[in-house]
Structure formats: structure tokens, C-alpha cells
Design an enzyme around this catalytic site. Structure first.
Site, PDB file in Angstrom:
ATOM      1  N   LEU A  26       0.876  -1.207   0.015  1.00 57.30           N
ATOM      2  CA  LEU A  26      -0.060   0.081  -0.014  1.00 57.30           C
ATOM      3  C   LEU A  26       0.889   1.252   0.027  1.00 57.30           C
ATOM      4  O   LEU A  26       1.921   1.165   0.810  1.00 57.30           O
ATOM      5  CB  LEU A  26      -0.894  -0.037   1.206  1.00 57.30           C
ATOM      6  N   ASP A  27       0.505   2.161  -0.754  1.00 52.75           N
ATOM      7  CA  ASP A  27       1.209   3.500  -0.637  1.00 52.75           C
ATOM      8  C   ASP A  27       1.383   4.105   0.732  1.00 52.75           C
ATOM      9  O   ASP A  27       0.688   3.859   1.734  1.00 52.75           O
ATOM     10  CB  ASP A  27       0.448   4.552  -1.521  1.00 52.75           C
ATOM     11  N   THR A  28       2.390   4.676   1.034  1.00 52.59           N
ATOM     12  CA  THR A  28       2.525   5.322   2.294  1.00 52.59           C
ATOM     13  C   THR A  28       1.337   6.117   2.885  1.00 52.59           C
ATOM     14  O   THR A  28       0.914   6.039   4.251  1.00 52.59           O
ATOM     15  CB  THR A  28       4.065   6.099   2.340  1.00 52.59           C
TER      16      THR A  28
ATOM     17  N   HIS B 222       0.784   2.737  -7.072  1.00 50.04           N
ATOM     18  CA  HIS B 222      -0.309   4.071  -7.201  1.00 50.04           C
ATOM     19  C   HIS B 222      -1.478   4.027  -8.298  1.00 50.04           C
ATOM     20  O   HIS B 222      -1.699   4.816  -8.848  1.00 50.04           O
ATOM     21  CB  HIS B 222       0.720   5.460  -7.396  1.00 50.04           C
TER      22      HIS B 222
END
Length: 345
Positions: free
Chosen positions: A209-211, A294
Site C-alpha cells: 500500500l502506498d505510504t 499508485h
């Protein structure tokens, strides 16, 4: 002699020790002794060794003794020694017979015990599952109690869902925004490993998962399951809630489903819908099976709607539900079974 009156009739000369009783003379001698239960006496000497059995020497034969006076066994002939040695060699040279499993140590554990340890209920409840034909082992329905299985090798299913062995761990974490989706971070930032650092078994995350993206992420030590959940071949779907600014045209959903061209190729959504709308603020749901970096943010941004906030609400059949941010929970056995069925395990 007992000193009874020797002159009296029926005295010791007659063999008795008292006056004779009425009814006839008293039985005397050896016959009298035998009548009272004692051994019959005989005047003849007992032969030496009489009454002994076996092949040992007679009592009259002096035993062989060693240099210090200890008794020794009688000497054996060389022929007898050779026969004994030949017999011993033949016994040890025989091929070892393997004991059948029926009579040897039984392998594995009882099926109902494995099911109970996996969280399927009490022992009695698991026995009822077996009785009703709801349990399969290696593709075969089991109806008998006491079947022994190997939880790490045998494929066990209840109602078509695989039962995971106790050695495998499965967790779902609601990752907060700002947490790096790695188990360790060399820069010292907060990461997934900070939520499971008290576990003895090393876990790893399923996908990423993106930050800045929040939501559900799976952690496990089951390598094959993690690999399949992220492999494009199995097309496991993930759902996201995205906060964007409107107004949104009606054809946005169709545009996303048909595919949007990105710098690394086309990306297509499997499902799109508007969940909530308050003025210009829109909350939309996007479902897709791709896992590129993303991917949701880039698709909506390319369509003209930059994302303000993004939350992953489900991973395959596992929903985030009302799990609080930063909380880690262990998946139920039913959830693990659904995940395995999703990727044909």
C-alpha cells in the site's frame, strides 16, 4: 521309646504310645505317618540325585572350580560352541521385519483434534462435523471418527473451505496513513513490522500500500498463499474508497472500466460507483484486480480527479469492516479458507 509301661499290653512294644483305644489296634509305623500327612519313612537309603531333573551332574560329582575356588560351568565341546555361534549369526543376519503400522506407533493426529485446534469448535462439535459429512481429507469425505492426519501435509476442508494448519499465521492490519508498507525501514520510519514485532514467527506483507494510503493489508508466513494473492493470474480483486472533488460526469465509470492509458500501459477498473456526495465532495468506490504502484491514484488523476484520501476497504473476500486504524486482528479459519479458495489452494 517313650517310657510307657513296657509291661502293659498294647504298650510301646506294640508300636503305640498309650493304651489301645476301643475298636482295634492303632495304625503304626510308616503307614501311620503317611495317614497324618507326613512323608512315608523307609528304611532304604535315597539314591543320590534321585528326584532331580535336567542334564546337570549328579550330586555326587564334585563341581568344577576356578583358580579362586568359584564354581564354573561344565566345559562344552568345540562342536557345540561352533553350533551356537552359527545359530547366533543366522539370527542376526535375518532381514529385519517391519512391524505393520497397525501394531506400531501410530502417525499423525486425530482429525477432530486438528479441527478443534484450528478453531472449528470443541472436540464434540468437530466430531459432529465429521458425522454429517462436512469434512474432506485429500478430496475424500470422511465419516469415521479417529482418522489420523498430518495437518501440514494433508488437505483438510470443512464445507469446501481449507483448514489451515496451526503453524501458519494470518493477520489483517488496518494500516494508518504515513506508515511505510515494509516490515523494516532503514530510515527509522514507522513501518508494518512495528505492529508485529512481538511475534516469534517472522511475518511478511501481502502486496503493498502506498505510504499515504490507508486500509487493509494482510500479513502472513504462508509463502505460497501470499504469492498467489498478488499474482496477476489469479486476479484477486481489491476495493478502494477515494475522496475526490466534483462534479463528476456520468461517463467517468465507463471511462475507468474501458481503460485509461498510463505511462506503463492501460489500466482498467472492474467496478466503479459513487458512494456519497456532499456538494463538490465525492466519495467513490473503485474495484480492480491490478496491483501496480499508485494505480488508483494515477487512474483518477489521469481522468481529471486527483485523490485527496484513499482507503483500501477489502482484499479479496476479506473486508476491512469496522476495524480501527492501527489495529491488528487474526483472520478466522473461515476467512483463511475463503482466501485459499480464491487462489485455488
Amino acid at each position: 521309646r517313650c517310657g510307657w509301661d513296657r509291661g502293659a499290653p498294647g504298650g510301646c512294644e506294640a508300636g503305640g504310645c498309650g493304651p489301645p483305644r476301643s475298636g482295634g489296634p492303632k495304625t503304626t509305623g510308616a503307614r501311620g505317618s503317611a495317614a497324618r500327612g507326613g512323608p512315608a519313612k523307609s528304611g532304604a537309603p535315597k539314591a543320590a540325585g534321585a528326584g532331580k531333573t535336567g542334564t546337570g551332574p549328579l550330586r555326587g560329582t564334585p563341581p568344577r572350580r576356578g583358580p579362586h575356588g568359584q564354581r564354573q560351568a561344565p566345559a562344552r565341546s568345540r562342536e557345540l560352541d561352533a553350533k551356537i555361534e552359527e545359530r547366533n549369526r543366522a539370527r542376526h543376519d535375518k532381514p529385519q521385519v517391519k512391524t505393520p503400522k497397525t501394531f506400531g506407533e501410530e502417525e499423525g493426529e486425530r482429525l477432530q483434534k486438528v479441527l478443534a485446534r484450528a478453531g472449528m469448535g470443541s472436540r464434540r462439535a468437530c466430531e459432529e462435523l465429521i458425522e454429517h459429512g462436512r469434512v474432506e481429507v485429500n478430496g475424500q469425505v470422511v465419516l469415521e471418527q479417529g482418522l489420523r492426519v498430518d495437518a501440514d501435509k494433508d488437505e483438510i476442508k470443512v464445507d469446501g473451505l481449507t483448514v489451515a494448519s496451526q503453524s501458519h499465521l494470518f493477520f489483517a492490519l488496518n494500516k494508518p496513513a504515513g506508515v511505510v508498507a515494509t516490515m523494516e525501514d532503514p530510515d527509522g520510519r514507522q513501518c508494518l513490522g512495528d505492529y508485529v514485532n512481538n511475534r516469534e514467527t517472522r511475518l511478511f506483507h501481502v502486496g503493498r500500500l502506498d505510504t499515504e494510503t490507508e486500509g487493509i493489508i494482510l500479513l502472513t508466513n504462508h509463502g505460497e498463499l501470499a504469492h498467489r494473492l498478488t499474482h496477476p493470474r489469479y486476479g484477486v480483486k481489491k476495493s478502494y474508497l477515494a475522496a475526490i472533488q466534483g462534479p463528476i460526469p456520468r461517463e467517468l465509470g465507463k471511462l475507468l472500466k474501458n481503460g485509461i492509458e498510463l505511462e506503463d500501459g492501460y489500466a482498467r477498473a472492474d467496478h466503479f460507483k459513487v458512494v456519497e456526495n456532499t456538494g463538490k465532495n465525492y466519495l467513490v468506490e473503485v474495484t480492480l484486480h491490478e496491483g501496480r504502484k499508485h494505480i488508483v491514484r494515477r487512474m483518477l488523476s489521469e481522468a481529471g480527479f486527483p485523490v485527496d484520501r484513499l482507503v483500501r476497504t477489502s482484499f479479496g473476500p476479506i473486508p476491512l469492516g469496522d476495524q480501527k486504524s492501527g489495529w491488528l486482528r487474526r483472520l478466522t479459519n473461515t476467512e483463511v479458507g475463503m482466501l485459499m479458495r480464491e487462489v485455488e489452494l
